[in-house]
Design a protein around this motif. Structure first.
Motif, mmCIF file in Angstrom:
data_model
loop_
_atom_site.group_PDB
_atom_site.id
_atom_site.type_symbol
_atom_site.label_atom_id
_atom_site.label_comp_id
_atom_site.label_asym_id
_atom_site.label_seq_id
_atom_site.Cartn_x
_atom_site.Cartn_y
_atom_site.Cartn_z
ATOM 1 N N ALA A 134 12.277 -14.396 -107.513
ATOM 2 C CA ALA A 134 11.627 -15.685 -107.300
ATOM 3 C C ALA A 134 10.136 -15.505 -107.015
ATOM 4 N N CYS A 135 9.800 -14.510 -106.202
ATOM 5 C CA CYS A 135 8.397 -14.260 -105.886
ATOM 6 C C CYS A 135 7.620 -13.834 -107.132
ATOM 7 N N GLU A 136 8.202 -12.972 -107.917
ATOM 8 C CA GLU A 136 7.532 -12.455 -109.110
ATOM 9 C C GLU A 136 7.369 -13.516 -110.193
ATOM 10 N N SER A 137 8.196 -14.561 -110.144
ATOM 11 C CA SER A 137 8.140 -15.589 -111.178
ATOM 12 C C SER A 137 6.873 -16.435 -111.095
ATOM 13 N N LEU A 195 14.628 -11.309 -92.560
ATOM 14 C CA LEU A 195 13.472 -10.464 -92.275
ATOM 15 C C LEU A 195 13.058 -9.653 -93.498
ATOM 16 N N GLU A 196 14.043 -9.142 -94.203
ATOM 17 C CA GLU A 196 13.734 -8.361 -95.406
ATOM 18 C C GLU A 196 13.086 -9.232 -96.481
ATOM 19 N N SER A 197 13.519 -10.483 -96.558
ATOM 20 C CA SER A 197 12.923 -11.421 -97.520
ATOM 21 C C SER A 197 11.475 -11.724 -97.156
ATOM 22 N N CYS A 198 11.184 -11.853 -95.860
ATOM 23 C CA CYS A 198 9.802 -12.042 -95.420
ATOM 24 C C CYS A 198 8.935 -10.858 -95.841
ATOM 25 N N GLU A 199 9.485 -9.670 -95.723
ATOM 26 C CA GLU A 199 8.754 -8.460 -96.124
ATOM 27 C C GLU A 199 8.471 -8.456 -97.622
ATOM 28 N N ILE A 200 9.458 -8.871 -98.414
ATOM 29 C CA ILE A 200 9.287 -8.928 -99.863
ATOM 30 C C ILE A 200 8.252 -9.974 -100.250
ATOM 31 N N GLY A 244 2.092 -13.876 -100.815
ATOM 32 C CA GLY A 244 1.559 -15.038 -100.116
ATOM 33 C C GLY A 244 2.540 -16.182 -100.023
ATOM 34 N N ILE A 245 3.836 -15.873 -100.069
ATOM 35 C CA ILE A 245 4.874 -16.900 -100.076
ATOM 36 C C ILE A 245 5.618 -16.886 -98.742
ATOM 37 N N PRO A 246 5.633 -17.991 -98.009
ATOM 38 C CA PRO A 246 6.405 -18.038 -96.775
ATOM 39 C C PRO A 246 7.902 -18.159 -97.060
ATOM 40 N N VAL A 247 8.698 -17.576 -96.182
ATOM 41 C CA VAL A 247 10.157 -17.656 -96.254
ATOM 42 C C VAL A 247 10.651 -18.264 -94.952
ATOM 43 N N THR A 248 11.526 -19.245 -95.049
ATOM 44 C CA THR A 248 12.129 -19.812 -93.853
ATOM 45 C C THR A 248 13.647 -19.705 -93.944
ATOM 46 N N SER A 249 14.288 -19.823 -92.795
ATOM 47 C CA SER A 249 15.742 -19.699 -92.740
ATOM 48 C C SER A 249 16.269 -20.608 -91.637
ATOM 49 N N CYS A 250 17.576 -20.741 -91.585
ATOM 50 C CA CYS A 250 18.186 -21.783 -90.754
ATOM 51 C C CYS A 250 18.177 -21.485 -89.255
ATOM 52 N N ALA A 251 18.665 -20.325 -88.848
ATOM 53 C CA ALA A 251 18.722 -20.022 -87.421
ATOM 54 C C ALA A 251 17.311 -19.928 -86.844
ATOM 55 N N PHE A 252 16.449 -19.184 -87.501
ATOM 56 C CA PHE A 252 15.067 -19.006 -87.068
ATOM 57 C C PHE A 252 14.378 -20.356 -86.892
ATOM 58 N N SER A 253 14.505 -21.232 -87.884
ATOM 59 C CA SER A 253 13.821 -22.521 -87.846
ATOM 60 C C SER A 253 14.386 -23.414 -86.752
ATOM 61 N N GLN A 254 15.709 -23.448 -86.621
ATOM 62 C CA GLN A 254 16.317 -24.271 -85.567
ATOM 63 C C GLN A 254 15.849 -23.839 -84.188
ATOM 64 N N MET A 255 15.870 -22.542 -83.947
ATOM 65 C CA MET A 255 15.504 -22.046 -82.619
ATOM 66 C C MET A 255 14.069 -22.402 -82.263
ATOM 67 N N SER A 308 5.427 -27.075 -93.560
ATOM 68 C CA SER A 308 4.341 -26.863 -92.610
ATOM 69 C C SER A 308 3.554 -25.600 -92.940
ATOM 70 N N LEU A 309 4.243 -24.524 -93.274
ATOM 71 C CA LEU A 309 3.574 -23.264 -93.592
ATOM 72 C C LEU A 309 2.761 -23.381 -94.877
ATOM 73 N N VAL A 310 3.300 -24.096 -95.869
ATOM 74 C CA VAL A 310 2.546 -24.323 -97.104
ATOM 75 C C VAL A 310 1.299 -25.149 -96.813
ATOM 76 N N ASP A 311 1.440 -26.195 -96.011
ATOM 77 C CA ASP A 311 0.308 -27.054 -95.676
ATOM 78 C C ASP A 311 -0.810 -26.272 -94.990
ATOM 79 N N MET A 312 -0.430 -25.311 -94.149
ATOM 80 C CA MET A 312 -1.430 -24.535 -93.421
ATOM 81 C C MET A 312 -1.888 -23.296 -94.175
#
Length: 295
Positions: free
Chosen positions: A95-98, A115-120, A125-136, A268-272
């Motif tokens: 997805a990132c390479e596309s 976490l590994e997806s964030c590293e990839i 320059g692409i933010p990655v979000t997920s469910c547990a992280f975002s909820q917390m 939010s991350l895209v906006d900023m």
């Protein structure tokens, strides 16, 4: 200009271009696949009725996820999450390479491979979000402490590790379990969560709903929770029902679920114009590096 070309141009210039990736995909013939996914993307996204409004201004696609390699049942254990994480990472890289997306949203309450997806994704320059992280993180903006309502003992302990991993141990009041584990070979269950979900949606009495309300009230009264979150994505359908029931009981407590939190955080991350820190997720050979990491 043709309709097709016009649509492609609009997609290319859309403010939000998101790929939502499911945590895993069960085989078509799996006896544990209780949700049939249609061709339309709206059918592929659980709880679209209350998630959909957040996607109205998003050019989005949803990926069905990588086929499970550990078996044909839903993920619950640490080992199964590890298999699912490894299978999802190539999808994130592709997805990132596309170049088609400016954010990736990882679906699934246990967020395998986050976490590994964030590293990839960070070098793209692409933010990655997920469910547990975002909820917390949203929960900590709304109250002093949050509790998690979840559905199986092994999933509880996996989620317990996520709370620690995201440095939320001092903000999490408790994990409260309603015992509705997923079915798997040799462990068929009498209390089927998808059956309770369907009852609730028809307006019928649901044991799962009643136990979730009881658990949420106990988390508030006994554990000090001021916000309620939901663990496994299979519980996310409870959000509007649980919110309404708590309001009726006089508890003015926000109830969060992962999909909406992850989508909103991605916007939010895209906006900023932000993505993950290069110090947290350094390149293989970073230009600058630190001799000492402190805690």
């Amino acid at each position: 200009m043709s309709v097709t070309n016009e649509a492609e141009d609009m997609a290319a210039t859309a403010r939000y271009r998101f790929l939502l990736i499911q945590a895993f995909r069960l085989p078509e013939d799996s006896p544990y696949r209780h949700r049939r996914i249609g061709a339309a993307r709206e059918q592929a996204l659980m709880n679209f009725d209350f998630v959909g409004p957040l996607l109205q201004d998003v050019d989005w696609e949803v990926h069905a996820g990588a086929l499970t390699t550990y078996g044909d049942w839903a993920v619950e254990t640490r080992a199964e999450f590890a298999f699912s994480a490894a299978a999802r990472l190539p999808l994130v890289r592709e997805a990132c390479e596309s170049g088609k997306y400016n954010a990736i949203v990882l679906l699934g309450g246990g967020e395998p491979g986050f976490l590994e997806s964030c590293e990839i994704a960070r070098p793209f320059g692409i933010p990655v979000t997920s469910c547990a992280f975002s909820q917390m993180h949203y929960a900590t903006m709304l109250g002093n402490k949050f509790s998690v309502i979840d559905l199986a003992e092994n999933h509880n302990m996996y989620y317990y590790n996520l709370v620690i991993q995201h440095r939320m141990a001092d903000r999490c009041a408790s994990i409260r379990m309603i015992n509705f584990p997923h079915e798997r070979p040799g462990h068929e269950v009498e209390r089927q969560f998808h059956v309770e979900r369907d009852k609730a949606r028809r307006g019928e009495f649901s044991v799962a709903v009643e136990e979730a309300v009881e658990a949420a009230v106990a988390a508030i009264e006994e554990d000090g929770a001021e916000v309620i979150t939901l663990g496994c994505s299979g519980t996310f359908w409870l959000q509007p029902i649980l919110q309404r029931r708590l309001n009726e009981l006089g508890w003015e407590v926000p109830v969060l679920e992962g999909y909406r939190c992850a989508i909103t955080l991605a916007k939010s991350l895209v906006d900023m114009g932000l993505t993950a820190s290069g110090l947290t997720f350094p390149d293989v050979r970073p230009r600058r590096w630190r001799k000492k990491k402190v805690f």
